[in-house]
Write a protein that holds these residues in place. Sequence first.
Motif, PDB file in Angstrom:
ATOM      1  N   LEU A 131       0.832  -1.195   0.000  1.00  0.00           N
ATOM      2  CA  LEU A 131       0.000   0.000   0.000  1.00  0.00           C
ATOM      3  C   LEU A 131       0.872   1.253   0.000  1.00  0.00           C
ATOM      4  O   LEU A 131       2.018   1.225   0.458  1.00  0.00           O
ATOM      5  N   ILE A 132       0.296   2.338  -0.498  1.00  0.00           N
ATOM      6  CA  ILE A 132       1.018   3.609  -0.559  1.00  0.00           C
ATOM      7  C   ILE A 132       0.703   4.426   0.688  1.00  0.00           C
ATOM      8  O   ILE A 132      -0.449   4.472   1.136  1.00  0.00           O
ATOM      9  N   ILE A 133       1.735   5.072   1.240  1.00  0.00           N
ATOM     10  CA  ILE A 133       1.537   5.937   2.406  1.00  0.00           C
ATOM     11  C   ILE A 133       0.946   7.246   1.923  1.00  0.00           C
ATOM     12  O   ILE A 133       1.538   7.946   1.111  1.00  0.00           O
ATOM     13  N   GLU A 134      -0.259   7.545   2.423  1.00  0.00           N
ATOM     14  CA  GLU A 134      -0.956   8.766   2.029  1.00  0.00           C
ATOM     15  C   GLU A 134      -0.405   9.977   2.777  1.00  0.00           C
ATOM     16  O   GLU A 134      -0.299  11.064   2.227  1.00  0.00           O
ATOM     17  N   HIS A 135      -0.093   9.778   4.076  1.00  0.00           N
ATOM     18  CA  HIS A 135       0.458  10.883   4.848  1.00  0.00           C
ATOM     19  C   HIS A 135       1.244  10.365   6.043  1.00  0.00           C
ATOM     20  O   HIS A 135       0.811   9.441   6.736  1.00  0.00           O
ATOM     21  N   THR A 136       2.397  10.964   6.270  1.00  0.00           N
ATOM     22  CA  THR A 136       3.161  10.749   7.492  1.00  0.00           C
ATOM     23  C   THR A 136       4.028  11.980   7.706  1.00  0.00           C
ATOM     24  O   THR A 136       4.435  12.633   6.750  1.00  0.00           O
ATOM     25  N   LEU A 154      -2.323   5.038   5.583  1.00  0.00           N
ATOM     26  CA  LEU A 154      -2.224   4.368   4.290  1.00  0.00           C
ATOM     27  C   LEU A 154      -3.339   4.822   3.362  1.00  0.00           C
ATOM     28  O   LEU A 154      -4.309   5.456   3.792  1.00  0.00           O
ATOM     29  N   GLU A 155      -3.239   4.457   2.088  1.00  0.00           N
ATOM     30  CA  GLU A 155      -4.250   4.849   1.105  1.00  0.00           C
ATOM     31  C   GLU A 155      -5.622   4.261   1.415  1.00  0.00           C
ATOM     32  O   GLU A 155      -6.636   4.766   0.948  1.00  0.00           O
ATOM     33  N   GLY A 169       4.036   9.023   0.222  1.00  0.00           N
ATOM     34  CA  GLY A 169       4.107   8.645  -1.184  1.00  0.00           C
ATOM     35  C   GLY A 169       4.853   7.354  -1.440  1.00  0.00           C
ATOM     36  O   GLY A 169       4.793   6.814  -2.546  1.00  0.00           O
ATOM     37  N   GLU A 170       5.543   6.817  -0.434  1.00  0.00           N
ATOM     38  CA  GLU A 170       6.271   5.558  -0.628  1.00  0.00           C
ATOM     39  C   GLU A 170       5.307   4.380  -0.540  1.00  0.00           C
ATOM     40  O   GLU A 170       4.304   4.433   0.147  1.00  0.00           O
ATOM     41  N   LYS A 171       5.668   3.295  -1.237  1.00  0.00           N
ATOM     42  CA  LYS A 171       4.882   2.061  -1.172  1.00  0.00           C
ATOM     43  C   LYS A 171       5.533   1.147  -0.143  1.00  0.00           C
ATOM     44  O   LYS A 171       6.752   0.943  -0.169  1.00  0.00           O
ATOM     45  N   VAL A 172       4.715   0.637   0.790  1.00  0.00           N
ATOM     46  CA  VAL A 172       5.236  -0.229   1.847  1.00  0.00           C
ATOM     47  C   VAL A 172       4.473  -1.547   1.872  1.00  0.00           C
ATOM     48  O   VAL A 172       3.346  -1.637   1.399  1.00  0.00           O
ATOM     49  N   ARG A 180       1.455  -4.784  10.981  1.00  0.00           N
ATOM     50  CA  ARG A 180       2.871  -4.476  11.144  1.00  0.00           C
ATOM     51  C   ARG A 180       3.499  -4.038   9.831  1.00  0.00           C
ATOM     52  O   ARG A 180       3.196  -4.578   8.772  1.00  0.00           O
ATOM     53  N   TYR A 181       4.398  -3.067   9.913  1.00  0.00           N
ATOM     54  CA  TYR A 181       5.187  -2.626   8.768  1.00  0.00           C
ATOM     55  C   TYR A 181       6.224  -3.711   8.473  1.00  0.00           C
ATOM     56  O   TYR A 181       6.930  -4.155   9.366  1.00  0.00           O
ATOM     57  N   LEU A 182       6.307  -4.159   7.220  1.00  0.00           N
ATOM     58  CA  LEU A 182       7.260  -5.211   6.852  1.00  0.00           C
ATOM     59  C   LEU A 182       8.442  -4.694   6.037  1.00  0.00           C
ATOM     60  O   LEU A 182       9.457  -5.365   5.967  1.00  0.00           O
ATOM     61  N   GLY A 183       8.289  -3.536   5.392  1.00  0.00           N
ATOM     62  CA  GLY A 183       9.394  -3.010   4.611  1.00  0.00           C
ATOM     63  C   GLY A 183       8.913  -2.135   3.474  1.00  0.00           C
ATOM     64  O   GLY A 183       7.721  -2.087   3.170  1.00  0.00           O
ATOM     65  N   ARG A 184       9.855  -1.446   2.850  1.00  0.00           N
ATOM     66  CA  ARG A 184       9.534  -0.630   1.684  1.00  0.00           C
ATOM     67  C   ARG A 184       9.521  -1.506   0.446  1.00  0.00           C
ATOM     68  O   ARG A 184      10.228  -2.504   0.376  1.00  0.00           O
ATOM     69  N   VAL A 185       8.739  -1.087  -0.550  1.00  0.00           N
ATOM     70  CA  VAL A 185       8.677  -1.793  -1.813  1.00  0.00           C
ATOM     71  C   VAL A 185       9.315  -0.918  -2.865  1.00  0.00           C
ATOM     72  O   VAL A 185       8.904   0.230  -3.045  1.00  0.00           O
ATOM     73  N   SER A 186      10.318  -1.458  -3.568  1.00  0.00           N
ATOM     74  CA  SER A 186      10.940  -0.660  -4.628  1.00  0.00           C
ATOM     75  C   SER A 186      10.146  -0.870  -5.918  1.00  0.00           C
ATOM     76  O   SER A 186       9.695  -1.971  -6.207  1.00  0.00           O
ATOM     77  N   ASN A 187       9.962   0.189  -6.655  1.00  0.00           N
ATOM     78  CA  ASN A 187       9.140   0.117  -7.869  1.00  0.00           C
ATOM     79  C   ASN A 187       9.894  -0.486  -9.015  1.00  0.00           C
ATOM     80  O   ASN A 187      10.930  -0.390  -9.355  1.00  0.00           O
TER      81      ASN A 187
END
Length: 187
Positions: A131-136, A154-155, A169-172, A180-187
Amino acid sequence: MASTNDLKNGLVLNLEGQLWTVTEFQHVKPGKGPAFVRTKLKHVLTGKVVDKTFNAGVKVETATVDRREMTYLYNDGSDFVFMDGDTFEQISINAETVSEQSRFLLENGTAIVSSHEGVPLFIELPTSVELIIEHTDPGLQGDRSTGGTKPARLETGAEIQVPLFVTTGEKVKVDTRDGRYLGRVSN
């Protein structure tokens, strides 16, 4: 009907007209006395968990649960609408049935819908979703090495805790079982 020897995790039992899912089971053969099966059962509709012991070899009534992979389409305000990819049949599932899983439901995402006699019982999401982070809020320069966390929306609207270096704006990748947060996703 099934024997207590056939019990396994995920099996749905019909006990006294109510549906229970086996979440844990253990076959016990004491030195003295007959063998038995100790189980943890979760009520399908209410989520209540109980311990129940069965004598070994006893017959228990199983319920036929239809598990189909479906695509989540949209929320119409009170119900969540899913579509079967094979038949294109659409069904509405009320918010109580979807429950906490709605936090990670994204339009056009897939879920397993389990139903009994045409009535949806519960949905299962994949163990992780992207999912994409909408705001942090931005992390402060000196805080990156402390390993702290900050809230992020999240979105889907769900709030989770993420490391300080994650930005809007990052995808996690998120664990759908506990958020739980598992990590960032690279595009």
